[in-house]
Design a protein around this motif. Structure first.
Motif: not given
Length: 700
Positions: A61-79
């Protein structure tokens, strides 16, 4: 700096078999977690904070590409570092995955060896980046700390490059120079920091230039001023040093400086206070010493004279007591101003005591010139001084010492001028007296007498003689007067007229009086045992009476020798009675209450006021020997003696006539009803043993 890196790896794949293969590939490379549900991954990433995510592209249902986009937009202590895994072979898929931010692309079936190598390389890169970030943060903190320290320090700080152009100013430096850091950057150190010599105002080399040229720490020149951009002027102290890198290469310089204006002002003030009189602003003894020493040295071998004039205000103590100290101080300042107005700028006027001034004249052409200056000073005091709208007339006495005529050493000149000044006072005050050999001899004699007196008091070598007092009606001894005697080294007696005034002047009269009182009480105790009513009279000075402990001292002395007070009589002068009237009255009444009798010595030679005969508990009047001596040949002296006798009778006071040296004098006094006399006609003063012998061998 070393950093410890423990990697965290997250594997995301909807097929558990693929996860197991990937776990095998990264085994030992870090802590591993996995998820088969793409929807829970964002929450898991926030909690776990993985360094590396291995992400399958195709997960239903959810591709890794979409999940990657979502993760890259998260505010985390490190990249996040993402590696994609897929079984697809489309040529553009790897491009799109890398475009999304992935760092690598792994194809299925997974080659464990290659995958492990790729993951290991990425983790090494992450580790290196982490170390760089940590180092960068530490360096940033250290830089901020250094900036904060430099900006917080209480001194001014300016840094430059190797060309001497400003790269940094802290707030203190900004305030003192008048330049902001932004304005100063790139400008030369001389433009931002204008340094001058405080005395000559000549431009000074900035220490930063020397630090760069000589490659060493350099201190600022003494007496340096910093002239700010807006006209401010500061006295500054500083030092500059080259800035070196870790290899020792110079890449700039720094100067640290601070404002010492207040310290310099305080030092100037302290120097002034140390060298000048606070009341008048005139030089004091310290500065006067320097001026005189310089003048005498400059005059060596020359033909000019150097003169010291010791100037003392006549009767200033009485003036000060009557005016009050505030008005007395005002008078001193006016006196200083008047003297200053009469002397040249090359002369030095100093105040060395309460009412004592010293005038030092340099390069005088003659003694006549000095005498003229002294005469002008005396004449100037004919003009009264106005204090609180009241005029006061005062005079001065001046003593003069001249170099090289009578001395060439400062100490000797000061001493000579002081002696000459006292000679001027003795001549009637309001006078000028020059030092002479006669004065020097008198000074030496006085010094020797002072030393003899002090030594005799320290050793108790004061003799007390006793002169009998005789009743004329029966020619019997009725008492004695105790008289202090002082022997010199040759065994000769010094005149009381010499050592008693000196004892008063030196403040030694209380010690002398105490010795005489004790020896007199001891003698009175011995003769009182004969059951006869012999009194011993002891002279008491005004200074003794003024002592707060005098009454107690007399009482203690009576107790020490177990002597009844009726055997002791105290003789005081008329001047002692009027000095501090109330206190003297209180003390004499206390002594009279104790049973002592009080006699007025040398009556008729002092104030001769009838009022104090009523105010004080007086029992005896002693007629001065000067009147007794002349009464046979001088009607005036005889009249005075007759008047004193009549006065004593009317006041019911006893009488004693002193200085009887002839039978005719004794007969005249008896005729005038003065019954008690003493003098050489009957006996000279004798030592204690002879006095006791007189009692058993009288009349002779």
């Amino acid at each position: 700096m070393e950093f410890t890196f423990e990697s965290r790896i997250l594997i995301v794949d909807d097929e558990l078999s693929s996860i197991l293969v990937l776990e095998k590939a990264v085994e030992g490379l870090g802590e591993v977690r996995y998820s088969t549900n793409p929807k829970e991954v964002p929450q898991l990433v926030q909690e776990y904070l993985p360094h590396l995510i291995i992400l399958d592209i195709d997960m239903g249902d959810k591709s890794g590409l979409d999940l990657c986009k979502e993760l890259m937009l998260m505010h985390l202590p490190h990249s996040l570092t993402v590696m994609f895994v897929t079984s697809h072979q489309e040529p553009d898929l790897e491009y799109f995955s890398l475009k999304l931010g992935a760092v690598d692309y792994i194809t299925k079936p997974v080659n464990i060896k290659n995958t492990r190598m790729r993951v290991s390389q990425q983790l090494n890169i992450i580790n290196y980046q982490t170390q760089l970030e940590n180092i960068s943060r530490v360096l940033h903190r250290e830089k901020e700390m250094l900036q904060t320290t430099l900006k917080s320090i209480g001194d001014g700080v300016v840094a430059t490059d190797t060309e001497g152009r400003v790269t940094f100013l802290n707030p203190i430096a900004e305030r003192m120079t008048g330049w902001t850091e932004k304005e100063a950057k790139g400008r030369t150190i001389e433009e931002v920091m204008e340094l001058r010599d405080a005395t000559s105002q000549a431009t000074q080399i900035n220490p930063i230039r020397l630090a760069l040229q000589e490659e060493r720490i350099v201190g600022m020149a003494l007496n340096c001023q910093l002239h700010g951009r807006e006209g401010q002027i500061y006295r500054v102290e500083d030092s500059a040093a080259p800035i070196r890198d870790e290899n020792g290469n110079i890449n700039g310089a720094i100067i640290v400086f601070h404002d010492i204006s207040e310290s310099v002002a305080m030092a100037v003030k302290m120097t002034y206070l140390a060298n000048n009189d606070q009341l008048t602003g005139l030089p004091n003894r310290i500065l006067l010493h320097d001026r005189i020493s310089h003048a005498l040295k400059a005059a060596e071998g020359g033909k000019t004279l150097t003169a010291i004039l010791m100037i003392d205000i006549d009767h200033f103590k009485y003036i000060n007591d009557s005016l009050g100290h505030a008005s007395g101080d005002a008078l001193i300042k006016k006196v200083a101003k008047r003297i200053e107005s009469l002397i040249s700028p090359s002369s030095t006027l100093a105040r060395i005591g309460g009412d004592e001034f010293v005038l030092m004249l340099e390069k005088c052409s003659s003694v006549a010139y000095v005498a003229g200056i002294a005469s002008n000073l005396i004449a100037s005091f004919k003009e009264p001084f106005l204090i609180d709208e009241t005029e006061y007339k005062i005079t001065v006495s001046i003593g003069v010492s001249i170099s090289p005529l009578d001395a060439t050493v400062e100490e000797t000149m000061m001493r000579h001028a002081d002696v000459a000044m006292y000679r001027a006072k003795n001549l009637g005050r309001n006078n000028v007296c020059f030092f002479s050999e006669e004065l020097e001899n008198a000074l030496l004699k006085r010094h020797n007498l002072e030393q003899l007196l002090r030594d005799s008091l320290d050793k108790g070598n004061i003799d007390v003689f006793f002169q009998p007092q005789v009743e004329l009606t029966n020619k019997k001894i009725c008492g004695f007067e105790a008289l202090a005697r002082l022997k010199n080294e040759e065994g000769d007696f010094v005149s009381p007229a010499e050592f008693i005034p000196l004892a008063e002047e030196l403040g030694l009269i209380n010690r002398l009086g105490s010795i005489v009182l004790k020896k007199s009480c001891a003698f009175a105790k011995r003769i009182s045992e004969s059951q006869l009513n012999y009194k011993v009279s002891v002279n008491v000075s005004a200074m003794q009476i003024n002592s707060n402990t005098f009454v107690e001292e007399v009482a203690d002395c009576l107790e020490q020798f177990d002597l009844q007070s009726r055997y002791l009589e105290l003789e005081v002068t008329e001047s002692a009675l009027v000095n501090d009237f109330s206190s003297t009255q209180h003390k004499l009444k206390a002594l009279s209450t104790m049973g002592l009798s009080i006699a007025i010595d040398d009556f008729g030679t002092g104030y001769s006021s009838l009022s104090y005969l009523k105010a004080f508990p007086i029992h005896v009047l002693k007629i001065d020997q000067s009147f007794v001596k002349d009464m046979l040949n001088d009607e005036q002296s005889l009249g005075i003696v007759r008047t004193i006798i009549l006065l004593a009778k009317s006041l019911k006071l006893n009488l004693v006539a002193e200085g009887v040296e002839q039978l005719q004098q004794a007969d005249m006094l008896k005729e005038l009803s003065c019954n008690i006399v003493q003098g050489y006609y009957f006996s000279r003063p004798v030592v204690e043993q002879e006095a006791i012998a007189l009692l058993s061998d009288w009349p002779r």
